[in-house]
Design an enzyme around this catalytic site. Structure first.
Site, mmCIF file in Angstrom:
data_model
loop_
_atom_site.group_PDB
_atom_site.id
_atom_site.type_symbol
_atom_site.label_atom_id
_atom_site.label_comp_id
_atom_site.label_asym_id
_atom_site.label_seq_id
_atom_site.Cartn_x
_atom_site.Cartn_y
_atom_site.Cartn_z
ATOM 1 N N THR A 70 6.414 6.500 -33.077
ATOM 2 C CA THR A 70 6.005 7.267 -34.270
ATOM 3 C C THR A 70 6.609 6.701 -35.549
ATOM 4 O O THR A 70 6.325 7.206 -36.628
ATOM 5 C CB THR A 70 6.438 8.738 -34.137
ATOM 6 O OG1 THR A 70 7.861 8.801 -33.970
ATOM 7 C CG2 THR A 70 5.756 9.399 -32.943
ATOM 8 N N LYS A 279 44.530 42.966 -27.363
ATOM 9 C CA LYS A 279 44.285 43.849 -28.503
ATOM 10 C C LYS A 279 44.532 43.039 -29.776
ATOM 11 O O LYS A 279 45.620 42.477 -29.951
ATOM 12 C CB LYS A 279 45.219 45.063 -28.438
ATOM 13 C CG LYS A 279 44.813 46.209 -29.352
ATOM 14 C CD LYS A 279 43.519 46.882 -28.887
ATOM 15 C CE LYS A 279 43.231 48.153 -29.662
ATOM 16 N NZ LYS A 279 44.177 49.242 -29.342
ATOM 17 N N HIS A 280 43.533 42.941 -30.618
ATOM 18 C CA HIS A 280 43.637 42.186 -31.861
ATOM 19 C C HIS A 280 44.094 40.753 -31.609
ATOM 20 O O HIS A 280 45.002 40.231 -32.266
ATOM 21 C CB HIS A 280 44.567 42.885 -32.849
ATOM 22 C CG HIS A 280 44.135 44.274 -33.199
ATOM 23 N ND1 HIS A 280 42.846 44.576 -33.611
ATOM 24 C CD2 HIS A 280 44.793 45.460 -33.164
ATOM 25 C CE1 HIS A 280 42.745 45.871 -33.835
ATOM 26 N NE2 HIS A 280 43.902 46.435 -33.565
ATOM 27 N N ASN A 422 55.565 34.562 -34.583
ATOM 28 C CA ASN A 422 56.588 34.177 -33.611
ATOM 29 C C ASN A 422 56.405 34.997 -32.328
ATOM 30 O O ASN A 422 56.312 36.208 -32.396
ATOM 31 C CB ASN A 422 57.992 34.409 -34.170
ATOM 32 C CG ASN A 422 58.366 33.427 -35.252
ATOM 33 O OD1 ASN A 422 58.230 32.238 -35.070
ATOM 34 N ND2 ASN A 422 58.866 33.928 -36.374
ATOM 35 N N HIS A 528 49.119 30.165 -34.840
ATOM 36 C CA HIS A 528 49.078 30.864 -36.129
ATOM 37 C C HIS A 528 47.732 31.531 -36.364
ATOM 38 O O HIS A 528 46.764 31.224 -35.687
ATOM 39 C CB HIS A 528 49.368 29.885 -37.260
ATOM 40 C CG HIS A 528 50.795 29.436 -37.271
ATOM 41 N ND1 HIS A 528 51.150 28.103 -37.187
ATOM 42 C CD2 HIS A 528 51.946 30.128 -37.309
ATOM 43 C CE1 HIS A 528 52.484 28.006 -37.209
ATOM 44 N NE2 HIS A 528 52.983 29.219 -37.289
#
Length: 528
Positions: A70, A279-280, A422, A528
């Site tokens: 093509t 959790k979170h 931490n 982090h």
């Protein structure tokens, strides 16, 4: 440029032929001439449709094993010509170029070829060249030309033709063009990422791409818009899981479920059941057990308060006893490799609980990229796949750890990798008994984890917190002895940490004075 533009001629060349025949029939019924190549043309002809080969239009046969078919001015001139530009129209007439009003291309299966572990040469042959070129040409000229790269757009496109007497609106062509550019960008991203891995080193340029999986109600908060995109990989996880029930997952659900599943995937099912409760994005309980139900109960007992409304991940099949135990509190999501019929039936009574099955665990040993956007750019690193074994540990105290302490320290170290810094993790007999996460001070994390253990002991009617006789993992070195002293006061008997502080000697002396055993890993797990 008019808003409505007729579709008289279409070029179809697809690898994924899902829905192709029905789409081709609908186009033919609308009076659209069909051009095609190779297997696509064959499939359309076998369905009884009249198809003209691209080779017949260009005057050149497909050659070089299909690499060239093509890439020709007759094709790209037909796609790129501005229909309202007299010069363009004159060039078309002079060179016998017919307009192409629709391109349907879904590219060679490059991602699938990589996913199956094909050899380098085979992967190279599955890099599409003509397809992206046609897609980009058609998308650029969306003032007149439509381009379709997803099967999902077949039906809406035909509906538009029927609603507008064989014509398309500019709004649709513009939307299709955006999708097309995103597809070629994602395709090139997959190719460049694969080549970066094959070549090695840090590439000068890096891209990221994805396909919309779900438009989310909102992001972390209701005022933030959000969506979920898949990178197309087959890796077991939340993006590839089957949802058995419950309302759609939210942004936070997806984020937390990913964290839970990545953590529980660290535990080989061959070594027994393991459960992680998140959790979170932080674990509030992780445990092993003789049965899945026991592993869940032990994980739950680490922090029963935080477990409410959490995410639960299992490393083996969800069975009925475990489902019954989980059903005693409100849980947002349960994710497991599989679930038996009785467990599925029980959960169907919990309309607000989502059950996901993945068909397997994530391979946490394989490096993957972990990008993060910052103002003006991206931070990119490999996912943390660092592991240690008994042989990697260096005993730095006078007292040697016991065999049980060693086992628990390795368990705690595995969990530490998945706790926000931490991070401090207390573990006893293969279960977390206190988790301190995300504090600015390491000693604060140590105190919080110990305090949670005290609270749980009171709630469970235990004579003493489970931190008595536990071990402690710290994701990074203790900069001072105060964190270690706090852990000892909570009842810890052994500690695992990276080492490497300027005050290592001071911390080791404090451990010796307290009669603790301590090992250094030489590796840290900041998250982090």
């Amino acid at each position: 440029m008019a808003d409505l533009y007729p579709v008289k001629r279409a070029l179809l060349s697809v690898s994924d032929k899902t829905g192709l025949v029905d789409f081709g029939k609908s186009l033919a019924a609308a009076g659209v001439e069909l051009l095609s190549t190779g297997g696509t043309a064959k499939a359309l002809r076998e369905a009884g449709l009249e198809v003209k080969d691209v080779a017949e239009v260009t005057g050149f046969p497909e050659m070089m094993d299909g690499r060239v078919k093509t890439l020709h001015p007759v094709v790209h001139g037909g796609l790129l010509a501005l229909r309202d530009d007299a010069g363009h129209v004159a060039s078309m007439d002079e060179h016998g170029i017919g307009g192409i009003d629709l391109v349907v291309v879904n590219l060679y299966p490059f991602e699938e070829t990589v996913a199956k572990g094909a050899e380098y040469a085979e992967v190279i042959e599955n890099i599409d060249i003509g397809g992206p070129a046609m897609i980009r040409s058609a998308a650029k000229n969306h003032g007149f030309v439509s381009v379709i790269v997803d099967v999902e757009d077949y039906a809406p496109y035909i509906a538009e033709l029927e609603a507008n007497s064989g014509q398309t609106t500019y709004a649709l062509r513009q939307k299709l063009a955006q999708t097309a550019y995103a597809r070629t960008a994602a395709y090139d991203t997959a190719v460049s990422t694969w080549m970066a891995d094959a070549v090695g080193g840090t590439p000068r340029r890096r891209t990221f791409g994805g396909t919309l999986t779900q438009t989310l109600r909102y992001g972390e908060n209701p005022h933030q818009s959000a969506a979920f995109y898949s990178d197309g990989s087959s890796r077991a996880g939340v993006a590839t899981a089957k949802q058995h029930q419950g309302k759609e997952l939210s942004y936070n659900n997806i984020n937390d479920t990913d964290a839970a599943f990545e953590l529980v995937s660290e535990f080989d099912p061959a070594n027994g059941p393991a459960v992680a409760i998140i959790k979170h994005a932080n674990p509030c309980g992780v445990a092993t057990g003789a049965t899945m139900a026991e592993a869940y109960t032990r994980a739950f007992d680490c922090d029963r308060t935080s477990a409410f409304g959490g995410i639960i991940a299992l490393n083996q099949t969800l069975d009925l006893p475990t489902a019954e135990a989980i059903s005693e509190i409100f849980t947002e999501v349960v994710i497991a490799p599989n679930a038996d019929a009785d467990a599925i039936e029980l959960f169907q009574k919990k309309k607000n609980l989502r059950l996901l099955t993945t068909g397997g665990l994530a391979d946490t040993r394989v490096a993957r990229l972990a990008p993060r956007q910052v103002a003006g750019g991206w931070l990119v690193q490999d996912r943390d796949i660092g592991r240690i074994s008994m042989d990697d540990l260096k005993v730095v105290t006078k007292r040697q750890p016991t065999e049980q302490e060693m086992s628990d320290m390795l368990f705690a170290w595995t969990v530490a990798k998945h706790v926000k810094s931490n991070a401090i993790i207390y573990v006893k007999d293969g279960a977390t008994v206190g988790v301190g996460a995300g504090q600015m001070s390491r000693v604060d994390s140590t105190r919080i984890a110990a305090r949670k253990a005290v609270d749980m002991a009171e709630a469970m009617g235990l004579p003493a917190p489970l931190t008595q006789g536990s071990v402690v993992a710290s994701d990074a070195f203790f900069p001072f002895a105060d964190g270690l002293v706090t852990a000892a006061e909570a009842g810890a008997t052994a500690l695992i940490q990276p080492g490497g502080s300027m005050r290592d000697d001071e911390v080791i002396a404090a451990a010796d004075e307290a009669g603790l055993a301590m090992v250094f890993t030489g590796m840290r797990h900041f998250r982090h």
